[in-house]
Motif scaffolding. Structure first.
Motif, PDB file in Angstrom:
ATOM      1  N   ASP A  62      -1.493   0.056  -2.421  1.00 21.69           N
ATOM      2  CA  ASP A  62      -0.438   0.277  -3.405  1.00 21.69           C
ATOM      3  C   ASP A  62      -0.807  -0.273  -4.775  1.00 21.69           C
ATOM      4  N   ASN A  63      -1.716  -1.190  -4.821  1.00 24.80           N
ATOM      5  CA  ASN A  63      -2.074  -1.817  -6.085  1.00 24.80           C
ATOM      6  C   ASN A  63      -3.366  -1.238  -6.632  1.00 24.80           C
ATOM      7  N   PRO A  64      -3.439  -1.138  -7.959  1.00 21.96           N
ATOM      8  CA  PRO A  64      -4.703  -0.697  -8.553  1.00 21.96           C
ATOM      9  C   PRO A  64      -5.821  -1.664  -8.195  1.00 21.96           C
ATOM     10  N   GLN A  65      -7.003  -1.148  -8.029  1.00 20.73           N
ATOM     11  CA  GLN A  65      -8.165  -1.941  -7.664  1.00 20.73           C
ATOM     12  C   GLN A  65      -9.128  -2.031  -8.835  1.00 20.73           C
ATOM     13  N   ARG A  66      -9.935  -3.091  -8.820  1.00 23.35           N
ATOM     14  CA  ARG A  66     -10.996  -3.222  -9.805  1.00 23.35           C
ATOM     15  C   ARG A  66     -12.281  -2.647  -9.212  1.00 23.35           C
ATOM     16  N   GLY A  67     -12.993  -1.900 -10.018  1.00 24.72           N
ATOM     17  CA  GLY A  67     -14.262  -1.357  -9.545  1.00 24.72           C
ATOM     18  C   GLY A  67     -15.300  -1.375 -10.657  1.00 24.72           C
TER      19      GLY A  67
ATOM     20  N   LEU B  76      -9.457  -2.392   4.033  1.00 23.57           N
ATOM     21  CA  LEU B  76      -8.593  -3.059   3.066  1.00 23.57           C
ATOM     22  C   LEU B  76      -7.187  -3.177   3.629  1.00 23.57           C
ATOM     23  N   PRO B  77      -6.492  -4.273   3.364  1.00 20.22           N
ATOM     24  CA  PRO B  77      -5.105  -4.390   3.835  1.00 20.22           C
ATOM     25  C   PRO B  77      -4.236  -3.331   3.185  1.00 20.22           C
ATOM     26  N   ASP B  78      -3.116  -3.040   3.869  1.00 20.43           N
ATOM     27  CA  ASP B  78      -2.241  -1.959   3.402  1.00 20.43           C
ATOM     28  C   ASP B  78      -1.743  -2.190   1.987  1.00 20.43           C
TER      29      ASP B  78
ATOM     30  N   ALA C 221       5.888   5.092 -16.052  1.00 24.04           N
ATOM     31  CA  ALA C 221       4.761   4.223 -16.397  1.00 24.04           C
ATOM     32  C   ALA C 221       4.185   3.647 -15.109  1.00 24.04           C
ATOM     33  N   LYS C 222       2.990   3.107 -15.203  1.00 23.49           N
ATOM     34  CA  LYS C 222       2.303   2.531 -14.048  1.00 23.49           C
ATOM     35  C   LYS C 222       2.178   1.026 -14.267  1.00 23.49           C
ATOM     36  N   LYS C 223       2.726   0.246 -13.335  1.00 20.27           N
ATOM     37  CA  LYS C 223       2.665  -1.205 -13.480  1.00 20.27           C
ATOM     38  C   LYS C 223       1.390  -1.752 -12.856  1.00 20.27           C
ATOM     39  N   VAL C 224       0.689  -2.607 -13.576  1.00 20.48           N
ATOM     40  CA  VAL C 224      -0.440  -3.328 -12.984  1.00 20.48           C
ATOM     41  C   VAL C 224      -0.210  -4.809 -13.247  1.00 20.48           C
ATOM     42  N   ARG C 225      -0.562  -5.613 -12.250  1.00 18.85           N
ATOM     43  CA  ARG C 225      -0.361  -7.065 -12.369  1.00 18.85           C
ATOM     44  C   ARG C 225      -1.731  -7.729 -12.439  1.00 18.85           C
TER      45      ARG C 225
ATOM     46  N   LEU D 194      -9.998  -0.150 -13.693  1.00 22.55           N
ATOM     47  CA  LEU D 194      -8.840  -0.283 -12.827  1.00 22.55           C
ATOM     48  C   LEU D 194      -8.484   1.127 -12.353  1.00 22.55           C
ATOM     49  N   PHE D 195      -8.313   1.294 -11.046  1.00 22.83           N
ATOM     50  CA  PHE D 195      -7.987   2.634 -10.545  1.00 22.83           C
ATOM     51  C   PHE D 195      -7.221   2.531  -9.245  1.00 22.83           C
ATOM     52  N   ASP D 196      -6.502   3.587  -8.914  1.00 27.33           N
ATOM     53  CA  ASP D 196      -5.782   3.665  -7.649  1.00 27.33           C
ATOM     54  C   ASP D 196      -6.687   4.265  -6.579  1.00 27.33           C
TER      55      ASP D 196
END
Lengths: 100, 100, 100, 100, 100, 100, 100
Positions: B32-37, B26-28, C71-75, B65-67
């Motif tokens: 930093d962004n939450p992922q969908r699983g 996965l790109p860097d 808080a945790k930001k998600v886009r 959604l998770f980190d």
């Protein structure tokens, strides 16, 4: 059974490790990846605040996934055993997966 | 099912990841962004102090959604699985959102 | 609703943020001051030790005061959402205050 | 009331501060000494493990002693409000002391 | 009474301090040794998980031993008061000891 | 009795210390080794979550083993007393051992 | 019995150590490996929140595996004793294993 764990502890042997002579060193990459192990024995469960025991979800012969660094290795009679709490078990691998 | 999580743990596969060859990085920015699983399996729930189980709020097929850094990656049979506690789930994405 | 929070979590949108194009950066001073946000959805409540849920004190459409850094930001779909636990809410701003 | 605190939080205004223009800076020594504040609003109380609320010991119009650094300042409509948990209140000053 | 402590807090005055002009500085060695203080007021007690209060073991007029650094000094009307939790009290000195 | 401990605290005098003039300094090695002390007084016990007290296992005249650095020394009337929680007691030495 | 442990503590003697003159130093490698010890005495058990005791799983004459660094050594009458909490016991070694 030779090692009796307490509370919510379990004794695990690395999968395939029962035939290896003691002293074989796992490669470094192995330490970063979760390992498969066979459960040899489990404790009676952690005691709840009402005094009862909470039985474990895993039992003897289960194959579990765990990190080497969250377990404690003890060497007895030329075999390595891994001691951990049940909460250190990442997941149980069911037979379907083991045969894959 | 092949991986059986314990207590309040769940097994998640990254959305869209079931067709990717293992080893794709996965790109860097993804880290930093939450992922969908997609949830593959959930444990029976954390044990309450009275001994009962607290069933999970999420279940198989839910999209969560998770980190990545709050989950544990395990690789089995050339697939990556993410293990986490339910409290590491940021939110569930309902079907309406998935189709947007 | 598109994002379903768990336990005692809530989903908040910054007040006035629904018309802003995504990517607008808040000035640095904003990060030090509590922000106003509109609650979009709340979880079913934290589970008590007896197994029951403790419903939240805040609900959809409430305007809450919170710190961005707690808080945790998600886009998602070009909108920013803020996820937090109810205990991260500093206070609710009642309608009288909103109109002041 | 304009700010509604949650759980065991309270909203306090520094004693004598309702007539000061916003932006007046307290001298440094003030930051080391406990301050007197008037309680404007209190939450419904922390939830006990049996689900009931534990009502607060302080209420609106009480004069409380608190440290500035253990409270959170929010500025709304040119007034400063201090948010804190009840456990951050050092003591209540009774009327006899206020008039001394 | 002029200062009303909350929960399991108490207000203490250093033994013999009621006649000293404010501003007298204790010698450095005093800061290392436990001090004797007279209890002026106590809170209603910490709330138990069942909602009841746990009354304090010490009460007004008790002479207690405590460390200055585990208490909070507040100065009101030219007198110094020490605020602490009951668990910061090292021991109660009974009358026999006070007269020794 | 002259010092009344609270909760699960106890007051201990170093074994053989009742005849020593105050100010005698223990050798450095003593600080590394557990010391024997005679219990002078114990508190009524820690309060359980149901409000009852949990009486202590040790009582006056018991000889206990404890580390100096996990206890608090107070000096009163030219005698040194050691204050600690019961959980700081390493073990009780029974009469058989004392006479050995 | 000469040393009486409290709560969930136990007193252990290193296996085979009862005939060694005091002062014999274990080799450094011993400090990294779990040691076998014989339980001499156990406490009445940790007190549960309802006031009852939770009896220990191990008892006198059990042979336990433990780490030296998670136990406290005390030397009395030229013998070394190891004090630990039951949770510091890695596992019990059953007779079958001891004779292996």
């Amino acid at each position: 059974m030779e090692l009796r764990p307490l509370a919510d502890h379990l004794v695990v042997q690395l999968a395939g490790d029962d035939s290896l002579p003691s002293g074989i060193v796992l490669p470094d990459t192995a330490k970063d990846n979760p390992q498969r192990g066979r459960v040899l024995a489990v404790g009676p469960g952690r005691r709840l605040s009402n005094g009862a025991r909470a039985p474990l979800e895993v039992g003897p012969e289960d194959v579990v996934l765990f990190d080497l660094e969250s377990a404690k290795k003890v060497r007895l009679d030329n075999h390595d055993y891994w001691l951990m709490e049940e909460s250190d078990v990442l997941a149980v691998i069911t037979p379907a997966m083991v045969q894959a």
